[in-house]
Design a protein around this motif. Structure first.
Motif, PDB file in Angstrom:
ATOM      1  N   ASP A  77      11.355  -7.589   9.059  1.00 28.71           N
ATOM      2  CA  ASP A  77      10.280  -6.695   9.494  1.00 28.71           C
ATOM      3  C   ASP A  77       9.289  -6.386   8.369  1.00 28.71           C
ATOM      4  O   ASP A  77       8.168  -5.926   8.632  1.00 28.71           O
ATOM      5  CB  ASP A  77      10.868  -5.376  10.012  1.00 28.71           C
ATOM      6  CG  ASP A  77      11.658  -5.566  11.298  1.00 28.71           C
ATOM      7  OD1 ASP A  77      11.377  -6.553  12.008  1.00 28.71           O
ATOM      8  OD2 ASP A  77      12.546  -4.740  11.579  1.00 28.71           O
ATOM      9  N   GLU A  78       9.675  -6.626   7.133  1.00 30.29           N
ATOM     10  CA  GLU A  78       8.835  -6.231   5.998  1.00 30.29           C
ATOM     11  C   GLU A  78       7.455  -6.877   6.057  1.00 30.29           C
ATOM     12  O   GLU A  78       6.435  -6.208   5.848  1.00 30.29           O
ATOM     13  CB  GLU A  78       9.522  -6.595   4.681  1.00 30.29           C
ATOM     14  CG  GLU A  78       8.724  -6.146   3.457  1.00 30.29           C
ATOM     15  CD  GLU A  78       9.418  -6.512   2.156  1.00 30.29           C
ATOM     16  OE1 GLU A  78       8.768  -6.377   1.096  1.00 30.29           O
ATOM     17  OE2 GLU A  78      10.593  -6.938   2.201  1.00 30.29           O
ATOM     18  N   HIS A  81       5.232  -5.163   8.569  1.00 34.72           N
ATOM     19  CA  HIS A  81       4.733  -3.871   8.075  1.00 34.72           C
ATOM     20  C   HIS A  81       3.533  -4.092   7.154  1.00 34.72           C
ATOM     21  O   HIS A  81       2.549  -3.342   7.202  1.00 34.72           O
ATOM     22  CB  HIS A  81       5.845  -3.122   7.324  1.00 34.72           C
ATOM     23  CG  HIS A  81       6.989  -2.709   8.198  1.00 34.72           C
ATOM     24  ND1 HIS A  81       6.814  -2.287   9.500  1.00 34.72           N
ATOM     25  CD2 HIS A  81       8.333  -2.635   7.940  1.00 34.72           C
ATOM     26  CE1 HIS A  81       7.987  -1.984  10.022  1.00 34.72           C
ATOM     27  NE2 HIS A  81       8.924  -2.184   9.096  1.00 34.72           N
ATOM     28  N   GLN A  84       0.564  -5.118   9.439  1.00 34.50           N
ATOM     29  CA  GLN A  84       0.091  -3.969  10.216  1.00 34.50           C
ATOM     30  C   GLN A  84      -0.712  -3.007   9.345  1.00 34.50           C
ATOM     31  O   GLN A  84      -1.794  -2.541   9.744  1.00 34.50           O
ATOM     32  CB  GLN A  84       1.290  -3.246  10.827  1.00 34.50           C
ATOM     33  CG  GLN A  84       0.905  -2.099  11.754  1.00 34.50           C
ATOM     34  CD  GLN A  84       2.122  -1.508  12.446  1.00 34.50           C
ATOM     35  OE1 GLN A  84       3.236  -1.560  11.916  1.00 34.50           O
ATOM     36  NE2 GLN A  84       1.935  -0.947  13.626  1.00 34.50           N
ATOM     37  N   ALA A  85      -0.225  -2.745   8.150  1.00 37.37           N
ATOM     38  CA  ALA A  85      -0.919  -1.823   7.241  1.00 37.37           C
ATOM     39  C   ALA A  85      -2.291  -2.383   6.866  1.00 37.37           C
ATOM     40  O   ALA A  85      -3.279  -1.640   6.801  1.00 37.37           O
ATOM     41  CB  ALA A  85      -0.075  -1.589   5.992  1.00 37.37           C
TER      42      ALA A  85
END
Length: 444
Positions: A77-78, A81, A84-85
């Motif tokens: 998932d990293e 993230h 998305q950021a």
């Protein structure tokens, strides 16, 4: 780059040859015909934010596309993230300059895809690292949506040769000297690839796409056309301009300037030799290398007795079009007349009336005629320079197909002939020309 499976193919291609050191990636495209490209979703999101309708932006859909690819590739998932950021950061940036804002958001498609590819390559045990164009020194002019590579970029990019492993580089954008993201024209990842090849002085620029190479004519018009094994830069540039979408029409220039051959290949069939784009080739088996067509043009025909003796007539005509923000494509002329051909979408009905009025005022012509819905057909080939009768053969083929030629223009490079016809005859004209030059003489 539309799915995890496609990225696996990319990994197999890259890892199969240790000489493949610099990888330029585009944004995830369509997975199926009705699908939406990531870039289009980003444009929709940017427009929503610019209109103050943030809740209507399809951000979740964008993140879900990247997350789906990451899941297929069994990544954690990293990386999602991180993506998305970054997307939220670009959407939250200053919106005072709408064009600059749009460029920043659009570039997120390629930028985050490069991060995803780099993470996947590393997971598979390949030494790879993502490099941002800003860190690499890819400087471009501050022209949103139409960036031009600055000369100093090439020496900056040369330093990438010192990096170990595979460099994963996002396509489509660079940075202005003031540090703003600026994109090339749409589908500009091809341009980035060519610029990077020039900068690092590559031996070869491989352009992987979804077809086996360049065909002599559009396969959607002529079924099962011949594939061209080798073509020159000049031939490909002319064909790209006139509708061949395999390679972006601006993408060949940096490679051409550095003398780097380009190999167009198929991601889904990498063993196929593809089409080589080279500086020079042996001309044999026929004068014509390709036939391309592009519609959506119109023309302004102006006639005036003794026009050829009137100093500055052409300048005045083009000056009027410049005042209306119209760029032209061709200007065939005679002693008493001149025609200007340009993209029809540049002129609205209201603008048309004003242009005619202005031309009447400035030029005082005998006649002005505007023709719409025109198609340009380009017949291209280095062999035409040494072959007698190519124009006659083409004209006769069109005549037999009962197609009226509006105008003809011979390129000064002597590698192209342009025919202008009514758009309703486009497919019939292309088929007639292909039959004349390919079904009679093979280019193999």
């Amino acid at each position: 780059m539309a799915s995890g499976e496609q990225m696996r193919k990319v990994f197999r291609i890259v890892s199969s040859d240790s000489e493949r050191k610099f990888i330029v990636v585009s944004a995830p495209g369509k997975r199926f015909k009705q699908d939406i490209k990531i870039t289009d979703l980003l444009i929709e999101s940017a427009n929503a934010y610019l209109a103050g309708k943030e809740k209507e932006a399809p951000i979740d859909q964008i993140i879900a596309r990247y997350a789906e690819i990451a899941k297929e590739l069994e990544l954690g998932d990293e990386i999602i993230h991180v993506i998305q950021a970054h997307i939220f950061k670009m959407l939250q940036q200053n919106r005072t300059n709408a064009l600059r804002y749009m460029d920043g958001v659009m570039a997120a498609g390629e930028d985050n895809c490069a991060k995803l590819v780099s993470a996947y390559f590393q997971k598979e045990g390949l030494q790879a690292q993502y490099v941002n164009p800003k860190d690499a020194g890819l400087l471009v002019s501050d022209e949103p949506g139409n960036a031009q590579t600055l000369k100093e970029s090439y020496s900056n990019l040369y330093r990438l040769r010192e990096m170990d492993g595979v460099v994963v580089f996002p396509g489509f954008f660079g940075y202005s000297k003031d540090g703003y993201v600026v994109t090339y024209s749409r589908s500009g990842s091809d341009i980035t690839g060519s610029v990077l090849a020039n900068g690092v002085q590559a031996d070869l620029y491989e352009n992987f796409t979804d077809v086996d190479g360049v065909y002599a004519v559009n396969p959607s018009i002529v079924p099962n056309p011949e594939q061209v094994p080798e073509i020159t830069y000049r031939e490909m540039r002319e064909l790209s301009y006139a509708g061949f979408t395999v390679v972006h029409d601006e993408a060949l220039i940096p490679a051409f300037q550095a003398g780097i051959p380009v190999n167009v290949k198929n991601t889904n069939n990498p063993e196929h030799p593809g089409t080589k784009i080279v500086k020079e080739r042996e001309v044999k088996n026929g004068p014509v290398r390709g036939i391309a067509s592009d519609s959506g043009f119109c023309s302004i025909y102006v006639s005036k007795y003794l026009l050829n003796r009137e100093i500055g007539f052409g300048r005045k005509l083009l000056g009027v079009l410049e005042d209306f923000g119209i760029s032209y494509e061709h200007t065939p002329s005679g002693i008493d007349d001149i025609t200007v051909i340009f993209r029809q979408n540049q002129m609205s009905p209201e603008m048309e009336e004003k242009i005619i009025e202005r031309l009447q005022e400035v030029l005082q012509p005998d006649d002005i005629v505007i023709s719409k819905d025109l198609t340009l057909i380009m017949i291209v080939g280095e062999g035409m320079r040494h072959n007698v009768g190519t124009t006659a053969r083409a004209s006769e083929a069109l005549a037999k197909a009962r197609i009226n030629i509006e105008m003809i223009n011979q390129g000064s490079s002597e590698v192209s002939i342009m025919f202008c016809i009514n758009s309703e005859d486009e497919k019939k004209a292309v088929q007639a020309l292909y039959d004349e030059f390919y079904n009679k003489v093979s280019v193999k």
